[in-house]
Design a protein around this motif. Structure first.
Motif, mmCIF file in Angstrom:
data_model
loop_
_atom_site.group_PDB
_atom_site.id
_atom_site.type_symbol
_atom_site.label_atom_id
_atom_site.label_comp_id
_atom_site.label_asym_id
_atom_site.label_seq_id
_atom_site.Cartn_x
_atom_site.Cartn_y
_atom_site.Cartn_z
ATOM 1 N N PHE A 1 111.350 24.811 121.670
ATOM 2 C CA PHE A 1 111.125 26.143 121.096
ATOM 3 C C PHE A 1 112.413 26.653 120.446
ATOM 4 O O PHE A 1 112.405 27.213 119.352
ATOM 5 C CB PHE A 1 110.651 27.085 122.210
ATOM 6 N N HIS A 2 113.528 26.410 121.118
ATOM 7 C CA HIS A 2 114.841 26.807 120.617
ATOM 8 C C HIS A 2 115.164 26.077 119.305
ATOM 9 O O HIS A 2 115.667 26.669 118.355
ATOM 10 C CB HIS A 2 115.886 26.502 121.690
ATOM 11 N N LYS A 3 114.848 24.776 119.247
ATOM 12 C CA LYS A 3 115.112 23.984 118.028
ATOM 13 C C LYS A 3 114.363 24.541 116.826
ATOM 14 O O LYS A 3 114.822 24.438 115.696
ATOM 15 C CB LYS A 3 114.675 22.528 118.230
ATOM 16 N N LEU A 4 113.196 25.124 117.090
ATOM 17 C CA LEU A 4 112.404 25.702 115.998
ATOM 18 C C LEU A 4 112.964 27.046 115.536
ATOM 19 O O LEU A 4 112.499 27.619 114.555
ATOM 20 C CB LEU A 4 110.954 25.904 116.455
ATOM 21 N N GLY A 5 113.934 27.558 116.295
ATOM 22 C CA GLY A 5 114.500 28.867 115.979
ATOM 23 C C GLY A 5 114.057 29.948 116.948
ATOM 24 O O GLY A 5 114.395 31.117 116.785
ATOM 25 N N GLY A 6 113.296 29.554 117.977
ATOM 26 C CA GLY A 6 112.823 30.505 118.987
ATOM 27 C C GLY A 6 113.980 30.996 119.850
ATOM 28 O O GLY A 6 114.947 30.270 120.091
ATOM 29 N N LYS A 7 113.893 32.234 120.312
ATOM 30 C CA LYS A 7 114.993 32.823 121.086
ATOM 31 C C LYS A 7 114.730 32.831 122.587
ATOM 32 O O LYS A 7 115.659 32.846 123.394
ATOM 33 C CB LYS A 7 115.209 34.276 120.649
ATOM 34 N N GLY A 8 113.465 32.883 122.971
ATOM 35 C CA GLY A 8 113.145 32.924 124.397
ATOM 36 C C GLY A 8 111.650 33.094 124.579
ATOM 37 O O GLY A 8 110.954 33.515 123.658
ATOM 38 N N VAL A 9 111.187 32.739 125.760
ATOM 39 C CA VAL A 9 109.755 32.771 126.047
ATOM 40 C C VAL A 9 109.488 33.760 127.179
ATOM 41 O O VAL A 9 109.957 33.560 128.304
ATOM 42 C CB VAL A 9 109.245 31.359 126.424
ATOM 43 N N ALA A 10 108.783 34.830 126.840
ATOM 44 C CA ALA A 10 108.395 35.805 127.868
ATOM 45 C C ALA A 10 107.267 35.197 128.680
ATOM 46 O O ALA A 10 106.292 34.705 128.114
ATOM 47 C CB ALA A 10 107.923 37.101 127.215
ATOM 48 N N ALA A 11 107.418 35.196 130.002
ATOM 49 C CA ALA A 11 106.363 34.581 130.817
ATOM 50 C C ALA A 11 106.263 35.230 132.187
ATOM 51 O O ALA A 11 107.165 35.091 133.016
ATOM 52 C CB ALA A 11 106.622 33.082 130.979
ATOM 53 N N PRO A 12 105.182 35.929 132.441
ATOM 54 C CA PRO A 12 104.870 36.337 133.804
ATOM 55 C C PRO A 12 104.137 35.190 134.494
ATOM 56 O O PRO A 12 103.829 34.177 133.850
ATOM 57 C CB PRO A 12 103.914 37.519 133.600
ATOM 58 N N SER A 13 103.876 35.318 135.762
ATOM 59 C CA SER A 13 103.052 34.322 136.432
ATOM 60 C C SER A 13 101.669 34.296 135.766
ATOM 61 O O SER A 13 101.166 35.320 135.311
ATOM 62 C CB SER A 13 102.942 34.656 137.919
ATOM 63 N N ALA A 14 101.073 33.096 135.717
ATOM 64 C CA ALA A 14 99.861 32.880 134.911
ATOM 65 C C ALA A 14 98.586 33.210 135.691
ATOM 66 O O ALA A 14 97.654 32.399 135.776
ATOM 67 C CB ALA A 14 99.835 31.440 134.397
ATOM 68 N N ASN A 15 98.559 34.413 136.253
ATOM 69 C CA ASN A 15 97.384 34.856 136.999
ATOM 70 C C ASN A 15 96.928 36.202 136.467
ATOM 71 O O ASN A 15 97.692 36.903 135.803
ATOM 72 C CB ASN A 15 97.738 35.003 138.490
ATOM 73 N N ARG A 16 95.691 36.583 136.788
ATOM 74 C CA ARG A 16 95.239 37.941 136.482
ATOM 75 C C ARG A 16 96.064 38.921 137.302
ATOM 76 O O ARG A 16 96.530 38.605 138.398
ATOM 77 C CB ARG A 16 93.747 38.081 136.797
ATOM 78 N N PHE A 17 96.239 40.103 136.793
ATOM 79 C CA PHE A 17 97.062 41.122 137.429
ATOM 80 C C PHE A 17 96.626 41.365 138.882
ATOM 81 O O PHE A 17 95.443 41.593 139.147
ATOM 82 C CB PHE A 17 96.951 42.420 136.621
ATOM 83 N N GLY A 18 97.591 41.277 139.792
ATOM 84 C CA GLY A 18 97.307 41.560 141.199
ATOM 85 C C GLY A 18 96.827 40.359 141.996
ATOM 86 O O GLY A 18 96.749 40.416 143.215
ATOM 87 N N HIS A 19 96.485 39.270 141.307
ATOM 88 C CA HIS A 19 96.002 38.081 142.023
ATOM 89 C C HIS A 19 97.168 37.219 142.509
ATOM 90 O O HIS A 19 98.323 37.485 142.189
ATOM 91 C CB HIS A 19 95.129 37.231 141.096
ATOM 92 N N VAL A 20 96.814 36.167 143.220
ATOM 93 C CA VAL A 20 97.803 35.209 143.716
ATOM 94 C C VAL A 20 98.336 34.378 142.544
ATOM 95 O O VAL A 20 97.569 33.942 141.686
ATOM 96 C CB VAL A 20 97.121 34.289 144.756
ATOM 97 N N SER A 21 99.644 34.144 142.502
ATOM 98 C CA SER A 21 100.235 33.326 141.436
ATOM 99 C C SER A 21 99.757 31.883 141.532
ATOM 100 O O SER A 21 99.581 31.356 142.632
ATOM 101 C CB SER A 21 101.767 33.341 141.542
#
Ligand code: TXA
Ligand code: MG
Length: 323
Positions: free
Chosen positions: A134-154
């Motif tokens: 992603f960085h090589k493409l010019g990306g600066k960073g990847v925002a990432a919360p845990s990949a679950n619905r809000f309030g659920h188990v990660s």
């Protein structure tokens, strides 16, 4: 809606493809050593909006920016205290998020309108090479919360990501498979905006480790920190099953306890870890199993002591507050 693409063989080509897709503004769920994250280009308001939509999460909750190196962190922050440099050197890549004063690059849609930003270098080969590409493409960073619905188990497996998010992802979004997350609990979050570090969320990087890395023996303790951490809301990390702490389980209930605890007759054993590390790794999948089995309730026998046991008890307590 069609299933989002599921890429289980993460060849270099696959990861490049995923990085390109991220760069074009799509979501990519990816494995890390803590839990799976749901990533988007952290500089794109539209891409980040997709995260909130897929998670069903309130838009004023800050996200962690993931980068592949300490250097790649620098554009995101405006002030890096010396103790944060020690922490980054000692524990990155690893299960630790540093919250620092933000730069102009960290927009309100990432920080939830706060003046600080959370940054992490994850320790997982697929995550790191995704971030590098992603960085090589010019990306600066990847925002990432845990990949679950809000309030659920990660989620700690790609299968769990699917069961959480499949119906909320779009056709061009991807889920990368990298096996089971080896740590199994979310990163330690450390607020580095004061004269001493403040643990906002306990994790595998413990207070003792922070003290020995920084040479600062008096960590800040402030439960009423004005910084908003959604992980510190009650009603979080919860399965549908009711979670009861430290009781003897009865027939029909699920049970999560160290292997030294016997399983009473009729009780459904969900996990019997042999160490605290195994307990952390297996806790979330055991909570998911309870829901898959349709159990009404389960008992967690909490491990005593320091180290990662503190993070285990933190998550067990939250799970016990219910959804
Ligand atoms: O292990 C992890 O940290 C995982 C993996 C995917 O990296 N991510 C994760 O993200 O747990 P999430 O969004 O589920 O939890 C991140 C926590 C949230 O509770 C958020 O409020 C807090 O980090 N956070 C992010 N930026 C912050 C900031 N500037 N100040 C205070 N808390 C912040
Ligand atoms: Mg989360």
């Amino acid at each position: 809606m069609e299933d989002s693409q599921f890429l289980s063989r993460c060849s270099a080509d696959t990861i490049r493809l995923a990085a390109e897709s991220l760069f074009e503004g799509n979501l990519v769920a990816f494995p890390t050593e803590t839990v799976y994250g749901l990533g988007a280009d952290a500089t794109s308001a539209d891409a980040v909006a997709k995260i909130y939509k897929a998670k069903g999460r309130p838009a004023d909750h800050p996200l962690i920016v993931h980068v592949h190196s300490m250097q790649a962190m620098e554009p995101w922050v405006s002030d890096i205290p010396a103790y944060a440099v020690s922490l980054a050197r000692d524990f990155w890549p690893g299960p630790m998020t540093l919250v620092m004063m933000r730069s102009a690059l960290a927009k309100d849609f990432v920080t939830g309108g706060q003046d600080s930003v959370g940054v992490r270098v994850p320790n997982h080969p697929i995550a790191l090479s995704l971030l590098q590409e992603f960085h090589k493409l010019g990306g600066k960073g990847v925002a990432a919360p845990s990949a679950n619905r809000f309030g659920h188990v990660s989620p700690t497996t790609s299968k769990a990501v699917h069961s959480e998010l499949n119906e909320y992802l779009e056709d061009l979004d991807l889920v990368l498979d990298g096996g089971q997350s080896v740590i199994g609990l979310e990163s330690t979050i450390i607020d580095c905006t004061h004269d001493a570090p403040l643990i906002l969320r306990p994790g595998a990087i413990t207070a003792v480790m922070i003290q020995s890395s920084t040479g600062i023996n008096r960590l800040k303790v402030d439960k009423t920190s004005e910084l908003r951490v959604s992980g510190s809301l009650e009603k979080h990390y919860s399965p549908l099953a009711r979670v009861i702490l430290d009781q003897v389980p009865v027939s029909g209930q699920g049970y999560i306890a160290m292997s030294t605890f016997p399983t009473p007759h009729g009780v459904i054993r969900l996990a019997q870890p042999g160490s605290n590390e195994e307990f952390a790794r297996d806790l979330y999948s055991a909570l998911r199993k309870a829901d898959e089995l349709g159990l009404n309730s389960l008992v967690i026998q909490q491990p005593p002591g320091d180290g990662i046991a503190i993070a285990i008890r933190d998550r067990a307590l939250r799970a016990s507050k219910g959804r």
